[in-house]
Motif scaffolding. Sequence first.
Motif, mmCIF file in Angstrom:
data_model
loop_
_atom_site.group_PDB
_atom_site.id
_atom_site.type_symbol
_atom_site.label_atom_id
_atom_site.label_comp_id
_atom_site.label_asym_id
_atom_site.label_seq_id
_atom_site.Cartn_x
_atom_site.Cartn_y
_atom_site.Cartn_z
ATOM 1 N N PHE A 8 -27.838 28.562 21.584
ATOM 2 C CA PHE A 8 -29.194 28.028 21.679
ATOM 3 C C PHE A 8 -29.727 27.795 20.279
ATOM 4 O O PHE A 8 -29.367 28.494 19.336
ATOM 5 C CB PHE A 8 -30.123 29.009 22.396
ATOM 6 N N ARG A 9 -30.600 26.776 20.174
ATOM 7 C CA ARG A 9 -31.331 26.605 18.919
ATOM 8 C C ARG A 9 -32.780 26.909 19.230
ATOM 9 O O ARG A 9 -33.396 26.251 20.044
ATOM 10 C CB ARG A 9 -31.160 25.178 18.398
ATOM 11 N N PHE A 10 -33.322 27.943 18.620
ATOM 12 C CA PHE A 10 -34.716 28.295 18.904
ATOM 13 C C PHE A 10 -35.343 28.913 17.649
ATOM 14 O O PHE A 10 -34.639 29.428 16.785
ATOM 15 C CB PHE A 10 -34.804 29.260 20.093
ATOM 16 N N PRO A 11 -36.691 28.826 17.568
ATOM 17 C CA PRO A 11 -37.363 29.381 16.396
ATOM 18 C C PRO A 11 -37.039 30.870 16.231
ATOM 19 O O PRO A 11 -36.854 31.570 17.217
ATOM 20 C CB PRO A 11 -38.853 29.180 16.709
ATOM 21 N N PHE A 12 -36.979 31.341 15.020
ATOM 22 C CA PHE A 12 -36.700 32.744 14.668
ATOM 23 C C PHE A 12 -35.259 33.169 14.964
ATOM 24 O O PHE A 12 -34.945 34.346 14.926
ATOM 25 C CB PHE A 12 -37.644 33.719 15.389
ATOM 26 N N MET B 261 -32.528 32.878 13.198
ATOM 27 C CA MET B 261 -31.951 33.597 12.064
ATOM 28 C C MET B 261 -32.673 34.919 11.810
ATOM 29 O O MET B 261 -32.072 35.889 11.381
ATOM 30 C CB MET B 261 -31.984 32.720 10.802
ATOM 31 N N GLY B 262 -33.976 34.927 12.089
ATOM 32 C CA GLY B 262 -34.729 36.171 11.936
ATOM 33 C C GLY B 262 -34.165 37.264 12.834
ATOM 34 O O GLY B 262 -33.923 38.392 12.391
ATOM 35 N N PHE B 263 -33.909 36.897 14.097
ATOM 36 C CA PHE B 263 -33.310 37.869 15.024
ATOM 37 C C PHE B 263 -31.935 38.302 14.533
ATOM 38 O O PHE B 263 -31.572 39.467 14.601
ATOM 39 C CB PHE B 263 -33.191 37.259 16.428
ATOM 40 N N PHE B 264 -31.180 37.310 14.054
ATOM 41 C CA PHE B 264 -29.831 37.607 13.571
ATOM 42 C C PHE B 264 -29.879 38.673 12.475
ATOM 43 O O PHE B 264 -29.129 39.648 12.501
ATOM 44 C CB PHE B 264 -29.194 36.316 13.057
ATOM 45 N N TRP B 265 -30.788 38.512 11.525
ATOM 46 C CA TRP B 265 -30.872 39.480 10.427
ATOM 47 C C TRP B 265 -31.406 40.822 10.898
ATOM 48 O O TRP B 265 -31.003 41.873 10.391
ATOM 49 C CB TRP B 265 -31.723 38.919 9.286
ATOM 50 N N MET B 266 -32.286 40.791 11.881
ATOM 51 C CA MET B 266 -32.808 42.049 12.391
ATOM 52 C C MET B 266 -31.686 42.874 13.023
ATOM 53 O O MET B 266 -31.619 44.091 12.860
ATOM 54 C CB MET B 266 -33.893 41.756 13.421
ATOM 55 N N VAL C 249 -37.223 29.426 27.404
ATOM 56 C CA VAL C 249 -37.507 30.825 27.055
ATOM 57 C C VAL C 249 -36.264 31.693 27.187
ATOM 58 O O VAL C 249 -36.235 32.828 26.717
ATOM 59 C CB VAL C 249 -38.630 31.440 27.928
ATOM 60 N N LEU C 250 -35.229 31.139 27.810
ATOM 61 C CA LEU C 250 -34.041 31.949 28.088
ATOM 62 C C LEU C 250 -33.467 32.673 26.860
ATOM 63 O O LEU C 250 -33.217 33.874 26.926
ATOM 64 C CB LEU C 250 -32.972 31.087 28.768
ATOM 65 N N PRO C 251 -33.261 31.976 25.717
ATOM 66 C CA PRO C 251 -32.677 32.707 24.579
ATOM 67 C C PRO C 251 -33.509 33.915 24.155
ATOM 68 O O PRO C 251 -32.942 34.933 23.755
ATOM 69 C CB PRO C 251 -32.612 31.662 23.475
ATOM 70 N N TYR C 252 -34.828 33.821 24.272
ATOM 71 C CA TYR C 252 -35.650 34.978 23.909
ATOM 72 C C TYR C 252 -35.395 36.140 24.849
ATOM 73 O O TYR C 252 -35.316 37.293 24.434
ATOM 74 C CB TYR C 252 -37.137 34.606 23.939
ATOM 75 N N LEU C 253 -35.246 35.824 26.134
ATOM 76 C CA LEU C 253 -34.948 36.888 27.097
ATOM 77 C C LEU C 253 -33.587 37.508 26.799
ATOM 78 O O LEU C 253 -33.395 38.707 26.943
ATOM 79 C CB LEU C 253 -34.963 36.337 28.528
ATOM 80 N N LEU C 254 -32.652 36.666 26.363
ATOM 81 C CA LEU C 254 -31.299 37.172 26.114
ATOM 82 C C LEU C 254 -31.250 38.123 24.918
ATOM 83 O O LEU C 254 -30.536 39.125 24.939
ATOM 84 C CB LEU C 254 -30.333 36.009 25.876
ATOM 85 N N VAL C 255 -31.980 37.795 23.856
ATOM 86 C CA VAL C 255 -31.950 38.689 22.689
ATOM 87 C C VAL C 255 -32.925 39.850 22.845
ATOM 88 O O VAL C 255 -32.854 40.823 22.094
ATOM 89 C CB VAL C 255 -32.238 37.966 21.350
ATOM 90 N N ALA C 256 -33.829 39.761 23.826
ATOM 91 C CA ALA C 256 -34.875 40.784 23.933
ATOM 92 C C ALA C 256 -34.366 42.228 23.966
ATOM 93 O O ALA C 256 -34.859 43.047 23.186
ATOM 94 C CB ALA C 256 -35.755 40.498 25.142
ATOM 95 N N PRO C 257 -33.375 42.566 24.827
ATOM 96 C CA PRO C 257 -32.980 43.985 24.867
ATOM 97 C C PRO C 257 -32.525 44.507 23.501
ATOM 98 O O PRO C 257 -32.979 45.567 23.046
ATOM 99 C CB PRO C 257 -31.808 44.011 25.864
ATOM 100 N N GLN C 258 -31.672 43.733 22.859
ATOM 101 C CA GLN C 258 -31.160 44.149 21.548
ATOM 102 C C GLN C 258 -32.301 44.286 20.529
ATOM 103 O O GLN C 258 -32.371 45.256 19.784
ATOM 104 C CB GLN C 258 -30.153 43.083 21.064
ATOM 105 N N ILE C 259 -33.210 43.319 20.540
ATOM 106 C CA ILE C 259 -34.286 43.316 19.545
ATOM 107 C C ILE C 259 -35.265 44.460 19.797
ATOM 108 O O ILE C 259 -35.701 45.143 18.863
ATOM 109 C CB ILE C 259 -35.022 41.952 19.560
#
Lengths: 283, 293
Positions: free
Chosen positions: A107-111, A113-118, B11-21
Amino acid sequence: MVENRPWLAFFTHVVLLIGIAIIALPIWITFVAATHDEIRMTQVPLPLLPGDQFWVNLKATLFGRGLSGTETAPVWLMMLNSLVMALGIALGKIAISLLSAFAIVYFRFPFRMGFFWMIFITLMLPVEVRIVPTFEVVAQLGLLNSYAGLTIPLIASATATFMFRQVFLTIPDEMLESARIDGAGPMRFFFDILLPLSRTNIAALFVILFIYGWNQYLWPLLITTDSDMTTIVMSIKQMLEAAEQSPQWNIIMMTALLAMLPPVLVVVLMQKLFVKGLTETEK
Amino acid sequence: MLKRVHFPPSVLPYLLVAPQIIITLVFFIWPASQALWQSMLVEDAFGLSTEFVWFENFQALFRDDQYIGAFKRTAFFSLAVAFVSMSFSLVLAGFADRVVRGAIVYRTLLIWPYAIAPVLAGALWVFMFNPTLGILAYGLEMLGYEWNHQLRGGQAMALVIMAASWKQVAYNFLFYLAAMQAIPRSVIEAAAIDGAGPIRRFWTIIFPLISPTTFFLLVINAVYAFFDTFGIIHAVTQGGPANATTILVYKVYNDGFVGLDLGGSAAQSVILMILVIAMTVLQFRYIERKVEY
């Protein structure tokens, strides 16, 4: 090899056998201690050959109330706790890492890379260096003495996320294109194509993470005070302390054997996956 | 990094990374920033008031002989563990590389200590060296050498180094053997035809060619000795006798949970985090270099 030197070949095997003997010595001593009765284990010199009390000690260790004079959970319960913790950590790490690697690669979405670094930062902060504040957070959340407290704080994983990212990057783009032409949505693509393609990597990672989870020590030591929540790896230390008063080395060493058995079996029986997992997580 | 084709935004990618984040934020970033904040606070003896003191805790640490001592001890311990464990593995891997048939059997018999928890490794070694009962302590006494690691600091240090190295041999062996088996046979055969014997070939061809692995293992072993040996110290010596085996991770735990010096323990945590970051950067630089090869 390149030349034929029978003496050197012989010497090679001798050196390797000596190496194996040195590596195996502590385990042999442990095994021998677990096969004698309590009295024999207090007489110097200790035996070097196994006795006949193996099954008696096994039964006493698994179902007894631990060492006399101490109040601990039975060993089978501790092994169950360890198993729940190890499986929880391994499966949890794999699940959340697969999902976040999928999001970051496809996916390409805002932040992004930010998530990646976190996620990357978690690689740099092992439990050992931030124990006091992490303990406080877990205590405030009311997670002390629970399976959730034992597993959840440990399941964020930068290594696993990186590994799955590498795996996904090697999967050809045409897969995604054809899946989309056939009308598959993201989750369909994830479950029907990505998961089957990364099956071996998941298995290899599982082996490594199971060992990691089973062998956790400092974290369970901090957050479990209830004896019914102790893990078997933790209990060894408590037994060593109790050994000052009641030296039941046969029981202590049998517990040690039981504590190392599951991860050792995993390594020996799944050696190929283990080696793959070990070399891949370091990349 | 990113695929050429990807899914449409939603919104799907945000849901996918949510648990880890969420887990990272709650259990990593937040505690780490807490540690940073606490490391600049001083609490009075009754825990009634706290005062913000900037870097005084750090200054106090570096003036504290015990902390400096723990630092030096950790450095010595890490180098000793890396040296003992790596040289032992190098010898075994060098010989195992020569074995034509049965190499996999030797590998199986050498790698399983990897699976044993550090605290268990400590328990096994402390049992063998128990001053009154231990079989090896008894053997040493027969030879006229008195062993009591509960009283002698040097012996306690030797014992934790042995236990820590023993556990790490498996890992080093595996990586050394893989590195040696990746060397093209033609290079070694050419040297053999030119008349170089096995020992000469090892030092002039094999050892230089596996030097990237040696460097990589050095970093890994240092990280292991710094952070993963808490269980060994806790089971074998509890940092004693007289702090002879108190290494940095043990001191963080001891000052924080036993001594209840939160500011000092937090400052130590921050220093350890900086050390981990430095080691991780070192490890990544090495990996980048390997990719270029």
